[in-house]
Design a protein around this motif. Structure first.
Motif, PDB file in Angstrom:
ATOM      1  N   GLU A 107       0.787  -1.053  -0.161  1.00  0.00           N
ATOM      2  CA  GLU A 107      -0.023   0.029  -0.287  1.00  0.00           C
ATOM      3  C   GLU A 107       1.063   1.095  -0.112  1.00  0.00           C
ATOM      4  O   GLU A 107       0.583   1.901  -0.588  1.00  0.00           O
ATOM      5  N   ASP A 110       2.442   1.899  -3.356  1.00  0.00           N
ATOM      6  CA  ASP A 110       1.318   2.130  -4.453  1.00  0.00           C
ATOM      7  C   ASP A 110       1.049   3.651  -4.323  1.00  0.00           C
ATOM      8  O   ASP A 110       1.037   4.279  -5.307  1.00  0.00           O
ATOM      9  N   ALA A 111       1.121   4.190  -2.978  1.00  0.00           N
ATOM     10  CA  ALA A 111       0.763   5.565  -2.866  1.00  0.00           C
ATOM     11  C   ALA A 111       2.149   6.160  -3.216  1.00  0.00           C
ATOM     12  O   ALA A 111       2.043   7.368  -3.806  1.00  0.00           O
ATOM     13  N   GLY A 113       3.683   5.389  -6.015  1.00  0.00           N
ATOM     14  CA  GLY A 113       3.896   5.139  -7.456  1.00  0.00           C
ATOM     15  C   GLY A 113       5.036   4.279  -8.117  1.00  0.00           C
ATOM     16  O   GLY A 113       5.448   4.611  -8.989  1.00  0.00           O
ATOM     17  N   GLU A 280       8.358  12.296  -7.024  1.00  0.00           N
ATOM     18  CA  GLU A 280       7.520  12.704  -6.040  1.00  0.00           C
ATOM     19  C   GLU A 280       6.492  11.648  -5.649  1.00  0.00           C
ATOM     20  O   GLU A 280       6.266  11.207  -6.821  1.00  0.00           O
ATOM     21  N   PRO A 281       5.809  11.689  -4.653  1.00  0.00           N
ATOM     22  CA  PRO A 281       5.016  10.683  -4.302  1.00  0.00           C
ATOM     23  C   PRO A 281       3.509  10.642  -5.386  1.00  0.00           C
ATOM     24  O   PRO A 281       3.245  11.981  -5.336  1.00  0.00           O
ATOM     25  N   ARG A 282       3.094   9.631  -5.771  1.00  0.00           N
ATOM     26  CA  ARG A 282       1.843   9.709  -6.659  1.00  0.00           C
ATOM     27  C   ARG A 282       0.854  10.509  -6.270  1.00  0.00           C
ATOM     28  O   ARG A 282       0.075  11.163  -6.429  1.00  0.00           O
ATOM     29  N   ASP A 283       0.702   9.901  -4.764  1.00  0.00           N
ATOM     30  CA  ASP A 283      -0.362  10.404  -3.725  1.00  0.00           C
ATOM     31  C   ASP A 283       0.341  10.928  -2.638  1.00  0.00           C
ATOM     32  O   ASP A 283       0.142  10.121  -1.625  1.00  0.00           O
ATOM     33  N   ALA A 284       0.643  12.008  -2.351  1.00  0.00           N
ATOM     34  CA  ALA A 284       1.320  12.722  -1.120  1.00  0.00           C
ATOM     35  C   ALA A 284       0.471  12.548  -0.023  1.00  0.00           C
ATOM     36  O   ALA A 284       0.981  12.327   1.035  1.00  0.00           O
ATOM     37  N   GLU A 285      -1.023  13.013  -0.249  1.00  0.00           N
ATOM     38  CA  GLU A 285      -1.630  12.870   1.143  1.00  0.00           C
ATOM     39  C   GLU A 285      -1.813  11.474   1.750  1.00  0.00           C
ATOM     40  O   GLU A 285      -1.850  11.315   2.868  1.00  0.00           O
ATOM     41  N   ARG A 286      -1.755  10.583   0.708  1.00  0.00           N
ATOM     42  CA  ARG A 286      -1.935   9.063   1.398  1.00  0.00           C
ATOM     43  C   ARG A 286      -0.708   8.791   1.783  1.00  0.00           C
ATOM     44  O   ARG A 286      -0.562   8.033   2.964  1.00  0.00           O
TER      45      ARG A 286
END
Length: 309
Positions: A107, A110-111, A113, A280-286
């Motif tokens: 997980e 995936d967050a 990326g 950078e993270p694909r979903d920084a908030e996640r």
């Protein structure tokens, strides 16, 4: 020439992380261990920072003990089986506190990326072998694992190196063909035959009884390959000791099937994608939410910094 594809043996690294990072030092607020996740992320950050890839893929065991290998050699990884819920399905012995961490790790990846995948019917090694087969001088591949069987993937002409982490990422061994020869006395293209003769109890490979590393190395260098060794064992005038000739002949049934078991596949159907390394993270908030929930702030920050460097 582009920067390399970093092809990571994820099970090898998360098992190493689990046993290398004490559970007591890495837990969530509720007390759930996250030592494997934290250790894996830290190793990945180090690899990204030091190897500077422009692509990355984490290979997983969709099938850690493929039926086609077991059919050929029933002893293959048999000592690791704890249950067989259905024909052709084996459940691997995994520490109770490691198993729940694998989905957590996936997980987080995936967050970020970062590609992480397995292919039904194949081990992570086969995914890595297929990724290595795509290598070239223009687009090199660096395979990361603590599994010594993957020395077979080294290919100078194709631009494939093996980053062996058998003693940890901090003591990583960056191996080309010369390094494999220096370490085992045989070139990478002969490593499979060498490994077959020597055997490997950790994978349930019996080897040829009475043949250790030195004898295996000598045989491979003298006769070229497994076919040449077996032919010499059957040739009365060949310069091979009678006792060794008998050992090889007695292991005929094993030697018939072992090459297909030990040699990793290089034609696994991989998912589509270029496996580009995210900057950078694909979903920084996640990522932030998971880091807070699972007490992974330090490790996630180190990976963020490595990706952005």
């Amino acid at each position: 020439m582009t920067a390399p594809l970093l092809a990571v043996d994820a099970p090898s690294l998360y098992f190493r992380a689990y046993f290398g990072v004490p559970e007591s030092s890495a837990k969530t607020a509720s007390g759930q261990p996250v030592n494997a996740v934290r250790g894996f992320l830290d190793m990945l950050a180090t690899l990204v920072r030091t190897r500077r890839p422009d692509r990355i893929a984490c290979a997983l065991d969709a099938d850690w003990r493929p039926a086609w290998r077991v059919e050929l050699l029933p002893s293959y990884k048999a000592h690791r089986v704890v249950a067989e819920p259905a024909p052709g399905v084996s459940v691997e012995e995994v520490p109770d506190t490691l198993a729940p961490q694998v989905p957590m790790l996936l997980e987080v990846l995936d967050a970020f990326g970062i590609a992480a995948f397995g292919v039904p019917g194949y081990e992570a090694d086969d995914v890595l072998g297929t990724l290595a087969a795509s290598g070239s001088k223009a687009a090199p591949v660096e395979v990361v694992s603590g599994d010594r069987d993957l020395f077979q993937l080294v290919d100078d002409a194709r631009g494939v190196r093996f980053l062996y982490v058998g003693r940890g990422v901090a003591k990583l061994e960056d191996c080309d063909s010369a390094a494999v020869i220096a370490k085992y006395g045989v070139p990478p293209e002969a490593y499979v035959d060498f490994a077959i003769l020597r055997g490997d109890p950790s994978d349930g490979l019996p080897g040829v009884p009475g043949v250790g590393e030195k004898t295996a190395m000598s045989l491979v260098n003298r006769y070229g390959n497994l076919a040449g060794i077996r032919a010499a064992a059957l040739e009365p005038v060949a310069d091979m000791a009678a006792g060794l000739r008998r050992k090889i002949a007695d292991a005929a049934s094993y030697l018939d099937v072992a090459p297909k078991v030990v040699r990793v596949a290089d034609d696994v159907p991989l998912p589509a994608g270029d496996f580009a390394l995210p900057r950078e993270p694909r979903d920084a908030e996640r990522v932030l939410a998971l880091a807070e929930e699972w007490n992974l702030a330090g490790s996630c920050r180190r990976l963020v910094d490595a990706l952005a460097a």
